[in-house]
Write a protein that holds these residues in place. Structure first.
Motif, PDB file in Angstrom:
ATOM      1  N   ILE A 243       0.921  -1.212  -0.066  1.00 16.10           N
ATOM      2  CA  ILE A 243       0.038  -0.023   0.002  1.00 16.10           C
ATOM      3  C   ILE A 243       0.706   1.361   0.037  1.00 16.10           C
ATOM      4  CG2 ILE A 243      -1.625   1.273   1.288  1.00 16.10           C
ATOM      5  CD1 ILE A 243      -2.643  -1.479   2.381  1.00 16.10           C
ATOM      6  N   ALA A 244       0.572   2.269  -0.767  1.00 18.31           N
ATOM      7  CA  ALA A 244       1.416   3.652  -0.920  1.00 18.31           C
ATOM      8  C   ALA A 244       1.176   4.352   0.143  1.00 18.31           C
ATOM      9  CB  ALA A 244       1.146   4.098  -2.276  1.00 18.31           C
ATOM     10  N   ASP A 245       1.627   4.148   1.331  1.00 16.39           N
ATOM     11  CA  ASP A 245       1.522   5.222   2.474  1.00 16.39           C
ATOM     12  C   ASP A 245       2.945   5.625   2.365  1.00 16.39           C
ATOM     13  OD1 ASP A 245      -0.961   4.313   2.803  1.00 16.39           O
ATOM     14  OD2 ASP A 245      -0.528   3.572   4.957  1.00 16.39           O
ATOM     15  N   LEU A 246       3.161   6.828   2.159  1.00 15.25           N
ATOM     16  CA  LEU A 246       4.645   7.319   1.996  1.00 15.25           C
ATOM     17  C   LEU A 246       4.595   8.714   2.492  1.00 15.25           C
ATOM     18  CD1 LEU A 246       4.619   8.883  -0.864  1.00 15.25           C
ATOM     19  CD2 LEU A 246       4.670   6.428  -1.729  1.00 15.25           C
ATOM     20  N   ILE A 247       5.823   9.165   2.819  1.00 14.36           N
ATOM     21  CA  ILE A 247       6.118  10.741   2.955  1.00 14.36           C
ATOM     22  C   ILE A 247       7.133  11.220   2.022  1.00 14.36           C
ATOM     23  CG2 ILE A 247       4.983  10.595   5.186  1.00 14.36           C
ATOM     24  CD1 ILE A 247       7.802  10.920   6.339  1.00 14.36           C
ATOM     25  N   VAL A 248       7.208  12.493   1.656  1.00 13.86           N
ATOM     26  CA  VAL A 248       8.070  13.223   1.039  1.00 13.86           C
ATOM     27  C   VAL A 248       8.732  14.387   1.771  1.00 13.86           C
ATOM     28  CG1 VAL A 248       8.863  14.098  -1.191  1.00 13.86           C
ATOM     29  CG2 VAL A 248       6.921  12.696  -1.080  1.00 13.86           C
ATOM     30  N   VAL A 249      10.151  14.333   1.995  1.00 14.10           N
ATOM     31  CA  VAL A 249      10.676  15.330   2.930  1.00 14.10           C
ATOM     32  C   VAL A 249      11.889  15.909   2.147  1.00 14.10           C
ATOM     33  CG1 VAL A 249       9.884  14.272   5.138  1.00 14.10           C
ATOM     34  CG2 VAL A 249      12.090  13.767   4.024  1.00 14.10           C
ATOM     35  N   ALA A 250      12.163  17.218   2.310  1.00 18.76           N
ATOM     36  CA  ALA A 250      12.916  18.181   1.440  1.00 18.76           C
ATOM     37  C   ALA A 250      14.553  17.429   1.521  1.00 18.76           C
ATOM     38  CB  ALA A 250      12.795  19.399   1.907  1.00 18.76           C
ATOM     39  N   ASP A 251      14.837  17.072   2.612  1.00 20.85           N
ATOM     40  CA  ASP A 251      16.262  16.727   3.019  1.00 20.85           C
ATOM     41  C   ASP A 251      16.383  15.399   3.537  1.00 20.85           C
ATOM     42  OD1 ASP A 251      17.264  19.199   2.229  1.00 20.85           O
ATOM     43  OD2 ASP A 251      16.837  20.286   3.853  1.00 20.85           O
ATOM     44  N   ASN A 252      17.523  14.833   3.381  1.00 18.09           N
ATOM     45  CA  ASN A 252      17.854  13.440   3.795  1.00 18.09           C
ATOM     46  C   ASN A 252      17.661  13.253   5.478  1.00 18.09           C
ATOM     47  OD1 ASN A 252      18.519  10.917   4.039  1.00 18.09           O
ATOM     48  ND2 ASN A 252      20.441  11.189   2.986  1.00 18.09           N
ATOM     49  N   PRO A 253      16.774  12.395   5.775  1.00 16.49           N
ATOM     50  CA  PRO A 253      16.627  12.157   7.224  1.00 16.49           C
ATOM     51  C   PRO A 253      17.515  11.082   7.783  1.00 16.49           C
ATOM     52  CG  PRO A 253      14.946  10.861   5.746  1.00 16.49           C
ATOM     53  CD  PRO A 253      15.466  11.803   4.979  1.00 16.49           C
ATOM     54  N   LEU A 254      18.459  10.397   6.841  1.00 21.37           N
ATOM     55  CA  LEU A 254      19.424   9.690   7.455  1.00 21.37           C
ATOM     56  C   LEU A 254      20.505  10.496   7.487  1.00 21.37           C
ATOM     57  CD1 LEU A 254      19.281   6.675   4.842  1.00 21.37           C
ATOM     58  CD2 LEU A 254      18.205   7.037   7.075  1.00 21.37           C
ATOM     59  N   ASP A 255      20.619  11.923   7.098  1.00 21.91           N
ATOM     60  CA  ASP A 255      21.578  12.943   7.706  1.00 21.91           C
ATOM     61  C   ASP A 255      21.329  13.310   9.320  1.00 21.91           C
ATOM     62  OD1 ASP A 255      23.034  12.270   5.513  1.00 21.91           O
ATOM     63  OD2 ASP A 255      22.384  14.137   4.426  1.00 21.91           O
ATOM     64  N   ASP A 256      20.096  13.588   9.334  1.00 23.10           N
ATOM     65  CA  ASP A 256      19.308  14.003  10.495  1.00 23.10           C
ATOM     66  C   ASP A 256      17.920  13.761  10.382  1.00 23.10           C
ATOM     67  OD1 ASP A 256      18.414  15.919  12.556  1.00 23.10           O
ATOM     68  OD2 ASP A 256      19.899  17.481  12.151  1.00 23.10           O
ATOM     69  N   LEU A 257      17.538  13.287  11.708  1.00 26.34           N
ATOM     70  CA  LEU A 257      16.169  12.827  11.725  1.00 26.34           C
ATOM     71  C   LEU A 257      15.116  14.006  11.787  1.00 26.34           C
ATOM     72  CD1 LEU A 257      16.677   9.557  13.987  1.00 26.34           C
ATOM     73  CD2 LEU A 257      15.614   9.796  11.455  1.00 26.34           C
ATOM     74  N   ALA A 258      15.783  15.129  12.121  1.00 24.25           N
ATOM     75  CA  ALA A 258      14.967  16.489  12.208  1.00 24.25           C
ATOM     76  C   ALA A 258      14.422  16.539  10.957  1.00 24.25           C
ATOM     77  CB  ALA A 258      15.748  17.502  12.867  1.00 24.25           C
ATOM     78  N   HIS A 259      15.073  16.359   9.944  1.00 21.17           N
ATOM     79  CA  HIS A 259      14.691  16.658   8.397  1.00 21.17           C
ATOM     80  C   HIS A 259      13.353  15.899   8.301  1.00 21.17           C
ATOM     81  CE1 HIS A 259      19.155  17.174   7.168  1.00 21.17           C
ATOM     82  NE2 HIS A 259      18.429  18.142   7.873  1.00 21.17           N
ATOM     83  N   LEU A 260      12.725  14.958   9.177  1.00 19.29           N
ATOM     84  CA  LEU A 260      11.345  14.546   8.896  1.00 19.29           C
ATOM     85  C   LEU A 260      10.301  15.657   9.262  1.00 19.29           C
ATOM     86  CD1 LEU A 260      11.710  11.104  10.941  1.00 19.29           C
ATOM     87  CD2 LEU A 260      11.568  11.337   8.508  1.00 19.29           C
ATOM     88  N   ARG A 261      10.817  16.668   9.831  1.00 21.71           N
ATOM     89  CA  ARG A 261       9.995  17.738  10.030  1.00 21.71           C
ATOM     90  C   ARG A 261       9.873  18.684   8.922  1.00 21.71           C
ATOM     91  NH1 ARG A 261       9.394  18.146  15.731  1.00 21.71           N
ATOM     92  NH2 ARG A 261      11.077  16.825  16.750  1.00 21.71           N
ATOM     93  N   LYS A 262      10.654  18.615   7.738  1.00 23.46           N
ATOM     94  CA  LYS A 262      10.698  19.150   6.676  1.00 23.46           C
ATOM     95  C   LYS A 262       9.703  18.486   5.467  1.00 23.46           C
ATOM     96  CE  LYS A 262      15.391  21.328   7.304  1.00 23.46           C
ATOM     97  NZ  LYS A 262      16.541  21.186   6.510  1.00 23.46           N
ATOM     98  N   LEU A 263       8.342  18.576   5.664  1.00 25.81           N
ATOM     99  CA  LEU A 263       7.688  17.796   5.065  1.00 25.81           C
ATOM    100  C   LEU A 263       7.210  18.377   3.823  1.00 25.81           C
ATOM    101  CD1 LEU A 263       6.020  14.938   5.490  1.00 25.81           C
ATOM    102  CD2 LEU A 263       4.228  16.113   6.496  1.00 25.81           C
ATOM    103  N   LYS A 264       6.934  17.573   2.657  1.00 31.23           N
ATOM    104  CA  LYS A 264       6.676  18.328   1.522  1.00 31.23           C
ATOM    105  C   LYS A 264       5.176  17.506   1.195  1.00 31.23           C
ATOM    106  CE  LYS A 264       9.524  19.104  -1.795  1.00 31.23           C
ATOM    107  NZ  LYS A 264      10.747  18.912  -2.765  1.00 31.23           N
ATOM    108  N   ARG A 265       5.331  16.320   1.175  1.00 32.01           N
ATOM    109  CA  ARG A 265       3.792  15.649   0.821  1.00 32.01           C
ATOM    110  C   ARG A 265       3.828  14.572   1.792  1.00 32.01           C
ATOM    111  NH1 ARG A 265       2.034  16.913  -4.248  1.00 32.01           N
ATOM    112  NH2 ARG A 265       3.434  18.245  -5.641  1.00 32.01           N
ATOM    113  N   VAL A 266       2.430  14.179   1.779  1.00 32.16           N
ATOM    114  CA  VAL A 266       2.018  12.810   2.516  1.00 32.16           C
ATOM    115  C   VAL A 266       0.858  12.125   1.672  1.00 32.16           C
ATOM    116  CG1 VAL A 266       0.661  11.904   4.472  1.00 32.16           C
ATOM    117  CG2 VAL A 266       2.118  13.860   4.796  1.00 32.16           C
ATOM    118  N   PHE A 267       1.201  10.715   1.505  1.00 33.62           N
ATOM    119  CA  PHE A 267       0.176   9.942   0.610  1.00 33.62           C
ATOM    120  C   PHE A 267      -0.405   9.053   1.699  1.00 33.62           C
ATOM    121  CE2 PHE A 267       2.623  12.081  -2.435  1.00 33.62           C
ATOM    122  CZ  PHE A 267       1.681  12.319  -3.618  1.00 33.62           C
ATOM    123  N   LYS A 268      -1.588   8.583   1.380  1.00 35.87           N
ATOM    124  CA  LYS A 268      -2.246   7.600   2.299  1.00 35.87           C
ATOM    125  C   LYS A 268      -2.964   6.676   1.206  1.00 35.87           C
ATOM    126  CE  LYS A 268      -5.458   5.954   5.721  1.00 35.87           C
ATOM    127  NZ  LYS A 268      -6.606   6.451   6.091  1.00 35.87           N
TER     128      LYS A 268
END
Length: 412
Positions: free
Chosen positions: A362-387
């Motif tokens: 199922i295509a539940d996914l998010i798009v963030v601007a910067d790499n969360p593997l560099d800094d998990l705070a980048h999960l807050r730089k949210l661009k899109r959400v798909f459910k």
């Protein structure tokens, strides 16, 4: 119509390295194809929707697997004991819907009053309202006078026979799992976090009934004694684990029991200070902080399956903090991301459909601007959400009261 998400880096949480220049093809609510490298939209037609993600990073939708949709903690004004079921229901739904807007596409509820979580699960699943996928427990079960006995949603149970009857009632009402309070905790006055409260025969009775129906059992357990009794009783998941010893960790690893550490409970001193927690509550939480982190580190090293849940509201805010806490306590960013996606889906028994970005899921996914593997705070730089392949608004409707401000007012 297909949806093409192009020009992105794919972090699938399935064990593959991040893939740049990727295209995700969504058909209906499923991932139809994952195309690595340029040219992934070559077969798109005029009827298809092509979205250029402009180099964004795509991960599975986030999860919280220890949440209470309607709980207020600390409830210094005793609002939960005074409000109507209708008021509680509204707050619970708003809490869940706000979580979806920040990319938390699935939530496991581990205790709410009057089967409010079951009702919201049905509302979201039917499309009546737009919210996250819910995996629900209905009420939580404790010993008479045990942890949380005086909260809305608690059912006090004594003896194996009574436990079987109460668990059967939970299952009849449509829950996905059973929640037990096996030991004391932070919130309830007059008890330690380590004291055991349910007896082994009561735990076994709950497990027998739940497993017979193919349902899992999770337990609030703070002390090592309660953790070990619960695991020997056959439970599927330990919540909290404030004080773990080597034997408890060995049992978790050996029997493949999941662990939801809820580090937020003992590690977030800023929340404790701002929220109005009592001195007793703060003392218990801070007193367990070092042991909690040490036990978590040992569980991680032992290969225990660890999943993400903050045990605090607003879910939208505190789940993101919990993911960062997992990394501060010893996980790599990728491990923390997988703990908040793949492992959560495994815990809820839906990893064949959710939790990773793979063809057929199922295509539940998010798009963030910067790499969360560099800094998990980048999960807050949210661009899109798909459910389920459909875009979800990431901004609340104009004029809607900020839930965090409203929530904090309830503590003042």
């Amino acid at each position: 119509m297909r949806t093409f998400l192009s020009n992105c880096t794919l972090i699938d949480c399935a064990g593959n390295p991040p893939a740049r220049d990727s295209t995700i093809v969504i058909e209906g609510d499923l991932i139809a194809a994952l195309r690595l490298g340029p040219g992934g939209t070559a077969d798109a037609s005029d009827k298809d929707l092509v979205l250029d993600l402009q180099g964004g990073f795509v991960t599975p939708g986030l999860w919280s697997v220890h949440s209470h949709l309607g709980f207020i903690f600390p409830d210094i004004n005793h609002l939960m004991l005074q409000e109507s079921v209708a008021d509680y229901t509204i707050r619970a739904g708003r809490n869940a819907m706000d979580a979806l807007r920040v990319g938390i596409t699935s939530i496991r509820s581990v205790g709410d009053r009057d089967f409010v979580d079951v009702a919201w699960k049905r509302a979201f699943a039917s499309g009546l309202m737009i919210g996250p996928r819910l995996f629900v427990s209905g009420h939580y079960l404790c010993a008479t006078g045990g942890h949380g006995y005086n909260w809305p949603g608690a059912v006090q149970v004594d003896g194996a026979s009574e436990m079987r009857k109460v668990v059967r009632e939970q299952l009849r009402r449509g829950v996905d799992h059973i929640k037990l309070a096996v030991t004391g905790g932070v919130a309830t006055a007059g008890e330690s976090m380590e004291e055991s409260q349910l007896f082994p025969d009561e735990i076994r009775a709950a497990v027998e009934v739940a497993h017979e129906k193919g349902k899992r059992v999770c337990v609030h357990a703070g002390g090592a004694g309660g953790v070990k009794a619960a695991i020997r009783g056959g439970v599927d998941c330990i919540e909290h684990g404030y004080y773990l010893d080597d034997e408890a960790i060995e049992l978790m690893a050996e029997r493949e029991v999941f662990f939801v550490p809820t580090l937020f409970v003992t590690q977030d001193r800023e929340f404790m200070r701002k929220s109005g927690m009592s001195e007793e509550q703060i003392g218990k939480a801070q007193g367990a902080a070092e042991a909690h982190r040490a036990g978590f580190a040992k569980a991680l090293e032992a290969g225990v399956r660890i999943a993400c849940g903050a045990d605090s509201s607003p879910i939208a805010d505190h789940t993101l903090i919990e993911i960062e806490q997992l990394a501060r306590a010893g996980m790599t960013p990728l491990q923390a991301l997988m703990a908040s996606t793949r492992t959560c889906a495994e815990l809820c028994g839906v990893d064949d459909r959710l939790g990773t970005l793979e063809v057929g899921k199922i295509a539940d996914l998010i798009v963030v601007a910067d790499n969360p593997l560099d800094d998990l705070a980048h999960l807050r730089k949210l661009k899109r959400v798909f459910k389920g392949g459909k875009p979800v608004p990431t901004e609340p409707p104009p004029g809607l009261t900020d839930f965090w401000s409203l929530f904090m007012e309830l503590h003042s």
